[in-house]
Structure formats: C-alpha cells, structure tokens
Write a protein that holds these residues in place. Sequence first.
Motif, mmCIF file in Angstrom:
data_model
loop_
_atom_site.group_PDB
_atom_site.id
_atom_site.type_symbol
_atom_site.label_atom_id
_atom_site.label_comp_id
_atom_site.label_asym_id
_atom_site.label_seq_id
_atom_site.Cartn_x
_atom_site.Cartn_y
_atom_site.Cartn_z
ATOM 1 N N THR A 203 23.027 31.646 38.523
ATOM 2 C CA THR A 203 21.654 31.709 39.007
ATOM 3 C C THR A 203 21.550 32.746 40.119
ATOM 4 O O THR A 203 22.418 32.817 40.989
ATOM 5 N N ALA A 204 20.505 33.526 40.108
ATOM 6 C CA ALA A 204 20.326 34.568 41.123
ATOM 7 C C ALA A 204 20.195 33.949 42.507
ATOM 8 O O ALA A 204 19.566 32.890 42.679
ATOM 9 N N VAL A 205 20.793 34.609 43.491
ATOM 10 C CA VAL A 205 20.656 34.164 44.882
ATOM 11 C C VAL A 205 19.271 34.571 45.369
ATOM 12 O O VAL A 205 18.857 35.726 45.214
ATOM 13 N N PRO A 206 18.513 33.655 45.962
ATOM 14 C CA PRO A 206 17.152 33.999 46.391
ATOM 15 C C PRO A 206 17.171 34.984 47.555
ATOM 16 O O PRO A 206 18.172 35.129 48.262
ATOM 17 N N SER A 207 16.043 35.628 47.765
ATOM 18 C CA SER A 207 15.906 36.566 48.883
ATOM 19 C C SER A 207 15.098 35.970 50.019
ATOM 20 O O SER A 207 14.839 36.647 51.024
ATOM 21 N N GLU A 208 14.699 34.702 49.884
ATOM 22 C CA GLU A 208 13.883 34.045 50.901
ATOM 23 C C GLU A 208 14.359 32.621 51.131
ATOM 24 O O GLU A 208 15.114 32.062 50.333
ATOM 25 N N TRP A 209 13.894 32.058 52.240
ATOM 26 C CA TRP A 209 14.018 30.622 52.491
ATOM 27 C C TRP A 209 12.726 30.178 53.147
ATOM 28 O O TRP A 209 12.365 30.646 54.229
ATOM 29 N N LEU A 210 11.967 29.329 52.456
ATOM 30 C CA LEU A 210 10.701 28.790 52.949
ATOM 31 C C LEU A 210 9.734 29.900 53.385
ATOM 32 O O LEU A 210 9.049 29.797 54.396
ATOM 33 N N GLY A 211 9.727 30.975 52.603
ATOM 34 C CA GLY A 211 8.776 32.045 52.851
ATOM 35 C C GLY A 211 9.259 33.133 53.785
ATOM 36 O O GLY A 211 8.539 34.119 54.000
ATOM 37 N N TYR A 212 10.445 33.003 54.341
ATOM 38 C CA TYR A 212 11.008 34.013 55.231
ATOM 39 C C TYR A 212 12.161 34.731 54.526
ATOM 40 O O TYR A 212 12.915 34.109 53.772
ATOM 41 N N ARG A 213 12.306 36.027 54.808
ATOM 42 C CA ARG A 213 13.423 36.770 54.244
ATOM 43 C C ARG A 213 14.731 36.100 54.621
ATOM 44 O O ARG A 213 14.925 35.657 55.752
ATOM 45 N N ALA A 214 15.658 36.042 53.652
ATOM 46 C CA ALA A 214 16.950 35.402 53.910
ATOM 47 C C ALA A 214 18.053 36.141 53.173
ATOM 48 O O ALA A 214 17.883 36.549 52.029
ATOM 49 N N ASP A 215 19.172 36.330 53.853
ATOM 50 C CA ASP A 215 20.406 36.811 53.234
ATOM 51 C C ASP A 215 21.384 35.645 53.206
ATOM 52 O O ASP A 215 21.528 34.929 54.202
ATOM 53 N N TRP A 216 22.077 35.480 52.092
ATOM 54 C CA TRP A 216 22.852 34.263 51.862
ATOM 55 C C TRP A 216 24.337 34.539 51.647
ATOM 56 O O TRP A 216 24.707 35.485 50.943
ATOM 57 N N PHE A 217 25.169 33.688 52.223
ATOM 58 C CA PHE A 217 26.521 33.484 51.706
ATOM 59 C C PHE A 217 26.484 32.165 50.946
ATOM 60 O O PHE A 217 26.042 31.142 51.483
ATOM 61 N N VAL A 218 26.954 32.188 49.694
ATOM 62 C CA VAL A 218 26.960 30.981 48.861
ATOM 63 C C VAL A 218 28.365 30.785 48.298
ATOM 64 O O VAL A 218 28.926 31.695 47.675
ATOM 65 N N HIS A 219 28.920 29.621 48.535
ATOM 66 C CA HIS A 219 30.241 29.316 47.990
ATOM 67 C C HIS A 219 30.126 29.085 46.489
ATOM 68 O O HIS A 219 29.224 28.393 46.029
ATOM 69 N N THR A 220 31.039 29.683 45.744
ATOM 70 C CA THR A 220 31.039 29.551 44.293
ATOM 71 C C THR A 220 31.835 28.325 43.881
ATOM 72 O O THR A 220 33.020 28.204 44.211
ATOM 73 N N LEU A 221 31.192 27.433 43.173
ATOM 74 C CA LEU A 221 31.877 26.248 42.667
ATOM 75 C C LEU A 221 32.585 26.581 41.348
ATOM 76 O O LEU A 221 32.262 27.564 40.679
ATOM 77 N N ALA A 222 33.557 25.766 40.988
ATOM 78 C CA ALA A 222 34.289 25.974 39.730
ATOM 79 C C ALA A 222 33.338 25.777 38.547
ATOM 80 O O ALA A 222 32.299 25.131 38.676
ATOM 81 N N PRO A 223 33.695 26.336 37.363
ATOM 82 C CA PRO A 223 34.902 27.104 37.072
ATOM 83 C C PRO A 223 34.774 28.564 37.501
ATOM 84 O O PRO A 223 33.758 29.207 37.234
ATOM 85 N N ARG A 224 35.787 29.057 38.176
ATOM 86 C CA ARG A 224 35.785 30.432 38.668
ATOM 87 C C ARG A 224 37.224 30.954 38.688
ATOM 88 O O ARG A 224 38.185 30.174 38.651
ATOM 89 N N ARG A 225 37.344 32.264 38.767
ATOM 90 C CA ARG A 225 38.652 32.890 38.900
ATOM 91 C C ARG A 225 38.585 33.822 40.105
ATOM 92 O O ARG A 225 37.833 34.812 40.096
#
Length: 429
Positions: free
Chosen positions: A239-261
């Motif tokens: 899923t695409a990482v959003p560019s906002e949070w509650l209407g404000y611009r946001a940059d995100w670090f998101v931890h990737t859950l399994a399955p991953r390599r």
Amino acid sequence: MDYLAEKLAAQGYAVLAPDLAPVFVGQLARGGSYDQTRAWRRVVLDQVESLSRAVDQSEARKRLVGSDSEADARVRAVDTSSILWIAHSRSGMMIRAAAEEAAKAGITTRGALYLATAHDVGNNEGESLDDPPLDVPSLGIVGGRDRDVPSDSVQWAAAHFGVDRRSPLAVATVGSFGHTQFNAAPELADDRLDCGSKPASPSCPSGEEARALMVTTAVGWAKAVDDASFPSFMTDAATAVPSEWLGYRADWFVHTLAPRRVLVDAAQEPAARALKTEDASVQRCRIVDLMEPVAPGTTSCPDDSDVVARPGGPYLLADWKPGGTLSVSTGQPSTAARTVVLHLMPFRKSDPAGVQLDIRVASSRVALGSDTPGLRIPGVGDDGAKTTTVRVPLPPGTAGASVTLGSDTSAGGVLITGMELVTSPPGTG
C-alpha cells in the motif's frame, strides 16, 4: 497534558496523567547519581497500582473518590489489566522500562503513541542506541519544525528497521508544528524561533491546532488499537505511504511487516559490501552532532553534502555519477516479489528540488522524481532531512536477481538506512 486526558476520558477510557515535571532534572535523562528512569517508572506505576487497588478494594476506592457514588461506580468498572502508553518528549524513552515493570504485575501493554519523543540514537560519546520499540501497535508523531527532538523518534525507529515485528509501527513528521505546542502549559515558549509573534498560518500553525491534532490522533489511535483497525499502509507494504496525516503534510518512516527479505541493513558492518557499484561509490558513516563529543570509532559522513541531514545512523552513503548504478542481490529470485522498500533520505541533490532516482528489478524500471518523499529537500522551516520510507511497486511476476539504484541522467546521493523486498503473503504469490 490534561486537555488530552479529558478528551480520552470522554471516550470511556480511564486515563492516568501524572505530573512528571519534578522527575526530570537537567538535560541528562540517564546516568549520573540520580536515576531518572527509576523515578519516572515509580511515579507512573504507583498511580497504576493505586487505581488497581481502588478497583478491587472499597476502602482504597473511598480514599480516591470519597462519597461520590457515580465516581465509585466508574472506578469499579475500570479494567486495569492493560495499558496504552502515550508519551511526550523525554517520557518516550521511559516506556519500555515501565512496560516491563508493569508486566511483572500482570499488566500488559496493548499499544503506544509517541508524541515528539526523545531517544538516544548512539551518535555521541557515552550514548548507546535505545532498545527497539516495543513490539506492540505503535504510532509516532513529531512536528516538522520541532527544534528540540526533530528526528529522535524517526531515527530511533528506523535504526531498528531490520528487527522483525509482528505489530505495526510508523512515525510521521507532520506539518510545521513545534515541540512545545503539544503541551498546554502556558509558560512554555514556542520553540519555532520565527513563529512566536506571528499569527497562525500553514507555516506557523497555532497551539490550538497542534492540540486538536493530538486529540484526534490519540482518540483515533486508541480505537485502532482496540479494534485492530490500523491504516492499511501500516500493515501492508504494497500500500502506498500517504503524504499527509489529518490534512497536514507528513513524511513517514514505516516498519515493514513480514513477509519480507532484508536486502541491505546499514546497521550491519558488511552492509556496504552488499552493494556493487558502477560509476558510483558507497561508504558506511554517521551524521554526527558537531557540538557533541563523537563516539570513538565513528566514521562521520563527509560534510560537503548540499542537504542538511539530521544526526543519526549508521547509514550507507551512496553516490552516483550520471548513468552510475548501485545494485544488490535479491537472493533467490521469486515471482512473488511485490514491492521494493527503501528507507532513505537525500544527501546530494540532483536538482534544486531533490534527488532523482531510478529503480530497476529485472526488466521493470521505475523513475522517482525529486518531489518524492525521501528524495525531496525539506521545506522552509523544516529542520533537516530524516529517514523516510519509499515504496516502489513491482509488476506481477517480477523475478529479478538484483535491485539496481541510480540515475540515467543526473548525479546524486542518498543516505540509506535499509532496503527490503516485499513478497506476497504465503499461498498468494
């Protein structure tokens, strides 16, 4: 923080909001002859234990609520078997110790909300990286113009991206909020140096806006934790990482859950050797605070960057010339590959807006523009680049043996925390 406690209580939650100001002395939260962590933990857990006794014991309940029959009934209905931790500033680094102590009393931690929290990121002499975030549903929010801990929570979470988790974790740098705005104490000055005397605006949102953001975030997150109704970008790396949070611009670090390599983890010593280069270079280094003593053995990233990057690391500094590339093996090729995930920030810009980056896997090529979060230059008033998660979707059936980074047309450079290849859930690839 009473405003936040009251709004949560109005939703039916029992809320403890201890006054922790007397616990913290000076800037040093750890070390020294006075154990501030122990004091914080004791203050918080004394209140938890007091409430637990009041739930079960009429005399203890009477001492708490007196003869108020309505309050007596409400206390008897409280469930003290689990806690959702909400912490601001230095309290963030205390959550793990308190949660571990609460667990000894049979109280589970069901989630965490980190509000502009402080953490040790291991850059400076005598400072080690904080332990990984608790493996419970966790959300972090920090203001885009926070001048106190502008990147602590982001860099701390990102530094542990290689640790496998079962629960979602994401940290957002949001809007142009400052550090002290999330607290309603009237004596706290605005830490955004150019906003104190200005009317509210998108570049200087007001304290009321900041606290409204906190209320909506906290109430929504508490419900998401209760219902396991998390935003899809936190649980599904396709899923695409959003560019906002509650209407404000946001940059995100998101931890990737399994399955991953995990393809590259800058925290590992051999990480730089995993990347093969052509008209490019890669080195492992840290961004250090030049006002603080640097830890022995630390390799500082060169100071000729044209992008301000917040202290943190270690990173892989990847530089390329026009047409240059860096590639990493994906291991055993798999037709179940769905997404390439990069955790990175700009270091040398390709154009005034940021870095241009091409990603190739097999015959698939994706060109990322300089306005892509993680590659763009921080806006006016922002306090430097931070690790940001970039997800690059792959066509179905992609089975390349390597992931290649670079640019056909321009030179550039990024600081890489890690790279991952996300595969389809078992049985669906």
